[in-house]
Design a protein around this motif. Structure first.
Motif, mmCIF file in Angstrom:
data_model
loop_
_atom_site.group_PDB
_atom_site.id
_atom_site.type_symbol
_atom_site.label_atom_id
_atom_site.label_comp_id
_atom_site.label_asym_id
_atom_site.label_seq_id
_atom_site.Cartn_x
_atom_site.Cartn_y
_atom_site.Cartn_z
ATOM 1 N N LEU A 1 -8.228 -16.881 -6.140
ATOM 2 C CA LEU A 1 -8.734 -15.870 -5.256
ATOM 3 C C LEU A 1 -7.704 -14.740 -4.126
ATOM 4 C CD1 LEU A 1 -10.805 -14.206 -4.360
ATOM 5 C CD2 LEU A 1 -11.072 -16.007 -2.536
ATOM 6 N N LEU A 2 -6.583 -16.090 -4.073
ATOM 7 C CA LEU A 2 -5.255 -15.493 -2.721
ATOM 8 C C LEU A 2 -4.521 -15.151 -3.771
ATOM 9 C CD1 LEU A 2 -6.421 -17.803 -0.216
ATOM 10 C CD2 LEU A 2 -7.057 -16.028 -0.264
ATOM 11 N N THR A 3 -4.186 -15.424 -4.673
ATOM 12 C CA THR A 3 -3.091 -14.616 -5.686
ATOM 13 C C THR A 3 -3.671 -14.436 -7.140
ATOM 14 O OG1 THR A 3 -2.964 -17.144 -6.928
ATOM 15 C CG2 THR A 3 -1.977 -17.088 -4.610
ATOM 16 N N GLY A 4 -4.687 -14.141 -7.047
ATOM 17 C CA GLY A 4 -4.674 -13.882 -8.644
ATOM 18 C C GLY A 4 -4.312 -12.050 -8.918
ATOM 19 N N GLY A 5 -4.338 -11.155 -7.826
ATOM 20 C CA GLY A 5 -5.031 -10.200 -7.521
ATOM 21 C C GLY A 5 -6.184 -9.480 -8.561
ATOM 22 N N TYR A 6 -7.085 -10.202 -7.943
ATOM 23 C CA TYR A 6 -8.585 -8.939 -8.137
ATOM 24 C C TYR A 6 -8.805 -8.551 -7.621
ATOM 25 C CZ TYR A 6 -8.904 -13.705 -10.078
ATOM 26 O OH TYR A 6 -8.494 -15.233 -11.440
ATOM 27 N N THR A 7 -9.962 -7.802 -8.154
ATOM 28 C CA THR A 7 -10.163 -6.144 -7.448
ATOM 29 C C THR A 7 -11.525 -6.584 -7.270
ATOM 30 O OG1 THR A 7 -8.638 -5.249 -8.181
ATOM 31 C CG2 THR A 7 -11.055 -4.251 -7.116
ATOM 32 N N VAL A 8 -12.447 -7.092 -6.224
ATOM 33 C CA VAL A 8 -13.864 -7.276 -5.872
ATOM 34 C C VAL A 8 -14.219 -5.807 -5.691
ATOM 35 C CG1 VAL A 8 -15.330 -8.941 -5.094
ATOM 36 C CG2 VAL A 8 -13.094 -9.951 -5.381
ATOM 37 N N PRO B 1 4.081 -12.113 -11.293
ATOM 38 C CA PRO B 1 4.041 -13.800 -9.589
ATOM 39 C C PRO B 1 2.512 -13.395 -8.883
ATOM 40 C CG PRO B 1 4.720 -11.377 -9.525
ATOM 41 C CD PRO B 1 4.749 -11.478 -11.092
ATOM 42 N N PRO B 2 2.084 -13.691 -8.510
ATOM 43 C CA PRO B 2 0.961 -13.990 -6.983
ATOM 44 C C PRO B 2 0.693 -11.804 -6.785
ATOM 45 C CG PRO B 2 2.056 -15.808 -6.722
ATOM 46 C CD PRO B 2 3.096 -15.088 -7.181
ATOM 47 N N ARG C 1 -5.901 -8.426 -12.854
ATOM 48 C CA ARG C 1 -4.846 -7.535 -12.449
ATOM 49 C C ARG C 1 -5.686 -6.731 -13.719
ATOM 50 N NH1 ARG C 1 0.333 -10.907 -11.999
ATOM 51 N NH2 ARG C 1 -1.439 -12.776 -10.548
ATOM 52 N N ASP C 2 -5.807 -7.096 -14.425
ATOM 53 C CA ASP C 2 -5.257 -6.310 -15.924
ATOM 54 C C ASP C 2 -6.387 -5.302 -16.178
ATOM 55 O OD1 ASP C 2 -2.576 -6.864 -16.938
ATOM 56 O OD2 ASP C 2 -3.973 -8.578 -17.905
ATOM 57 N N GLY C 3 -7.184 -5.356 -15.022
ATOM 58 C CA GLY C 3 -8.566 -4.290 -14.673
ATOM 59 C C GLY C 3 -10.249 -5.201 -15.577
ATOM 60 N N LYS C 4 -9.856 -6.731 -16.392
ATOM 61 C CA LYS C 4 -10.904 -6.601 -17.463
ATOM 62 C C LYS C 4 -11.632 -7.872 -16.052
ATOM 63 C CE LYS C 4 -7.485 -8.199 -20.620
ATOM 64 N NZ LYS C 4 -6.733 -9.093 -22.366
ATOM 65 N N PRO C 5 -13.195 -7.382 -17.153
ATOM 66 C CA PRO C 5 -13.846 -8.171 -15.928
ATOM 67 C C PRO C 5 -13.707 -9.999 -15.693
ATOM 68 C CG PRO C 5 -14.943 -6.694 -17.531
ATOM 69 C CD PRO C 5 -13.738 -6.501 -18.230
#
Length: 735
Positions: A329-336, A71-72, A590-594
């Motif tokens: 951007l708001l739901t993807g679970g990114y780390t910036v 999910p988001p 979200r999986d730590g992939k670039p």
């Protein structure tokens, strides 16, 4: 004589009627159950079979989504060292694996929502028939959906249709068709996921009120703990909320929340997951939630705080401008991981506030810092005297003061850098050549100045100007850059031509600024070769290169982005290599992939020799009679640097452009709310907007003091590096 009726006849008749109705309802329910089973397991043939097969494809796709697609999630913004500074999200959710959820939480939920969870295969037919009989006989209404079915429904509501109100309504409508589809998906899902995965999936999707989704976020928001540490009382409260989060909210309705929690405890006792004694004891405990509402982070850059919020906002804007969708951007679970240096940003903020109070009405003092380089120009700090935030009464703003085109009255003589660079490029003059500095001058280029100027030619009036101080009639270009006579650079502008000067501003870094002039209402267009950009720039030089232009361009009356002007200094200190000012260090999913961000490539904007020579030409502003010499001396500045001050008409805004080989930056002071008028500098901490149109602000005052105050601290302990050597080809016009 007829026999008298028996006394029990009415009772027997009523009983028979009830039995008959019950049998009919039972028969109908059995038939309905048969239809449901048939619909789930045996699609009909013919034309209806085609529809059923299409529905089966949808069911298969939906069950795969639930099994494979998370999910988001929350996107996390960090500083350069990976320390979180803010979160961006639509749904506050912390992903949680089955092993990270306490047994108390699992059994509390199962006991109240689906006590046969581990024995059915997605649909509890026994429970369905029991609930149907109970509901149809007039008894208390009972639910029949299993946790697997509830997982399907909550996934549709909170994930698939999260931005679709009509879709959410369809996912909850009380129809046989909807129930049939939900049941089929639940049965499919049980073939793809284990019971523990389904339970954790449900607990990751369901809402716990106030946009808090999933048990991980709920544990933190409600109890400031993690889901593996949830005890029985906490678990019972959360499990009791899922069927109606708003009604069972413990802050808005603590009595109802307590009642519901205690009902869950009773169910746990009935399900033999809690002793009756412990259940009664726990009922006496308070709810135990954190005081004053849920403990959850802001969903936007306000979470970065008053100090780092401007930087966070630039990161968000930058990602959206470079190909990332807002919903993504708001739901993807990114780390910036950004390029923010919190130490430098704090020093910049402190220096800006030392000069101008954060609560000072209609005065913004900003500082933007960029690291030079030939492969990247990393943004290090974006600060202002004002705090970032929504409370204007507390001196806060969410307007991007340090990075956007916020200063609509311009940065004054700092634009003389572009005129000097264009003159060097055309070899009209070298940095050591003599240039004229008359006390007044009438230019043939049109400015629209309100001052009366003589007629020069048909449809052409002159641009009349003078200098702000007393100067010798001639001097070297290097000395003119340090002391800043206006007439010198308008004369150079005429020699070079308006279009080359305007083009030079864009090449060195004023890309967005030159693509949109806020004073004319032009749109921002980041594509440097677009028609919109050319049309916007043409306002300065007219319809053709040889047309009379706007002579005041070199005096910096154009709306300006402080960050882009800082990047101009970075370009000069990078041997003429322009790179986009980037706040991005690395983005991972979200999986730590670039994740690749499509940034503009760096380019050699001007020859390296020209840039190095221009740097030498700008190296005298902080010494001798330079316009920032007083501020530099007060800061005990000893490093080689480039510098250029600027002040606009009526002293309404001012700027200081400065750079060392390690760091470039621009400090600007301006009136953000009511631009027309002056600024008064009464010394550090005593700067205010004047009531009239006059003031005494100059680039060598508040802006220069802000720049030197911050840079002295930031560069403390760093090596003292020399400026690049000038190229003889640009030292003299005959070079």
């Amino acid at each position: 004589m007829p026999a008298s009726p028996r006394a029990d006849a009415p009772l027997r008749t009523l009983t028979c009627v009830r039995m008959r109705d019950g049998l009919l309802k039972m028969l109908g329910l059995c038939l309905l159950a048969g239809v449901l089973v048939a619909g789930i397991l045996f699609p009909v043939v013919g034309a209806a079979g085609v529809i059923s097969n299409e529905a089966s494809d949808t069911v298969e796709s939906m069950s795969s989504d639930l099994a494979d697609e998370p999910p988001p999630l929350v996107t996390t913004i960090t500083d350069k060292d990976g320390e979180p500074i803010a979160t961006l999200y639509k749904q506050y959710r912390i992903p949680t694996s089955p092993e990270q959820i306490s047994d108390a939480m699992k059994w509390a939920l199962i006991s109240v929502e689906d006590r046969r969870f581990y024995s059915h295969h997605g649909v509890d037919w026994q429970g369905t028939l029991r609930a149907a009989i109970s509901n149809s006989s007039g008894a208390d209404t009972q639910g029949a959906s299993t946790l697997t079915q509830q997982y399907v429904k909550n996934y549709l509501i909170n994930v698939t249709y999260r931005d679709d109100q009509l879709g959410q309504q369809r996912a909850q409508e009380q129809t046989i068709a909807r129930k049939l589809k939900e049941a089929r998906i639940a049965i499919q899902l049980e073939t793809k996921m284990s019971k523990e995965q389904i339970l954790a999936g449900y607990l990751n999707v369901v809402e716990f009120s106030r946009q808090i989704y999933g048990v991980g976020a709920a544990a933190h928001a409600y109890f400031d703990t993690t889901p593996d540490k949830l005890n029985v009382a906490q678990s019972a409260l959360l499990a009791g909320m899922v069927n109606n989060p708003a009604v069972n909210d413990p802050w808005n309705n603590p009595e109802r929340a307590t009642e519901r929690r205690n009902a869950v405890l009773d169910r746990m006792v009935d399900n033999r997951k809690l002793s009756e004694e412990d259940g009664e004891r726990i009922k006496q405990e308070p709810l135990g939630v954190v005081p004053d509402g849920p403990n959850k982070p802001p969903s936007n850059c306000v979470g970065a705080g008053p100090e780092h919020g401007f930087f966070c906002e630039y990161v968000e804007d930058y990602l959206l401008e470079h190909g990332m969708d807002e919903d993504e951007l708001l739901t993807g679970g990114y780390t910036v991981r950004t390029t923010l240096d919190k130490v430098a940003n704090s020093a910049a903020k402190e220096s800006a506030e030392e000069q101008v109070s954060k609560n000072q009405e209609n005065v913004a003092n900003t500082l933007s810092l960029v690291k030079p380089g030939k492969d990247r120009h990393e943004v290090v700090a974006l600060a202002a005297n004002r705090d970032y935030g929504p409370d204007a009464n507390a001196g806060q703003t969410e307007y991007a003061l340090p990075s956007d085109i916020a200063n609509v009255t311009g940065t004054g003589s700092s634009y003389k850098i572009f005129t000097a660079a264009a003159a060097l490029e055309q070899r009209k003059v070298g940095i050591y050549d003599t240039v004229q500095a008359p006390s007044s001058y009438v230019s043939r280029v049109f400015s629209g100045s309100p001052a009366p100027c003589p007629f020069i030619a048909p449809y052409t009036r002159g641009y009349c100007l003078g200098n702000a101080g007393t100067y010798p009639s001639s001097m070297s270009l290097q000395q003119a850059l340090a002391t800043s006579p206006n007439t010198t650079f308008v004369i150079l502008e005429e020699m070079v031509g308006m279009k080359p000067v305007v083009d030079m501003a864009s090449k060195l870094g004023m890309r967005k600024t030159m693509a949109s002039n806020a004073a004319t209402g032009g749109p921002v267009d980041p594509n440097g070769d677009s028609d919109a950009v050319r049309q916007s720039q043409a306002q300065f030089y007219g319809p053709s290169e040889n047309s009379p232009g706007k002579g005041s361009f070199t005096l910096g009356q154009s709306p300006t982005s402080g960050l882009e002007l800082a990047n101009v200094a970075a370009t000069i200190m990078s041997g003429g290599v322009w790179c986009p000012p980037t706040p991005i260090g690395e983005v991972t999913d979200r999986d730590g992939k670039p994740v690749s961000i499509q940034e503009e490539p760096c380019e050699q904007a001007v020859p390296e020799g020209l840039a190095n020579t221009l740097a030498v030409g700008l190296s005298k502003d902080d010494v001798g009679g330079g316009t920032s010499a007083e501020a530099a001396a007060a800061a005990n500045w000893k490093r080689p640097m480039i510098g250029k001050t600027g002040t606009t008409q009526n002293n309404g805004s001012a700027a200081f452009v400065g750079a060392t080989p390690q760091l470039a930056g621009v400090a600007m002071v301006f009136r953000p709310d009511l631009p027309n008028g002056g600024l008064v500098d009464g010394g550090p901490g005593n700067v205010y907007a004047s009531a009239g149109t006059s003031g005494n602000m100059f680039g060598g005052k508040t802006p220069a003091r802000t720049w030197f105050g911050a840079m002295t601290k930031i560069l403390e302990g760093e090596p003292v590096l020399p400026l690049p050597k000038s190229d003889p080809a640009y030292e003299r016009s005959g070079g």
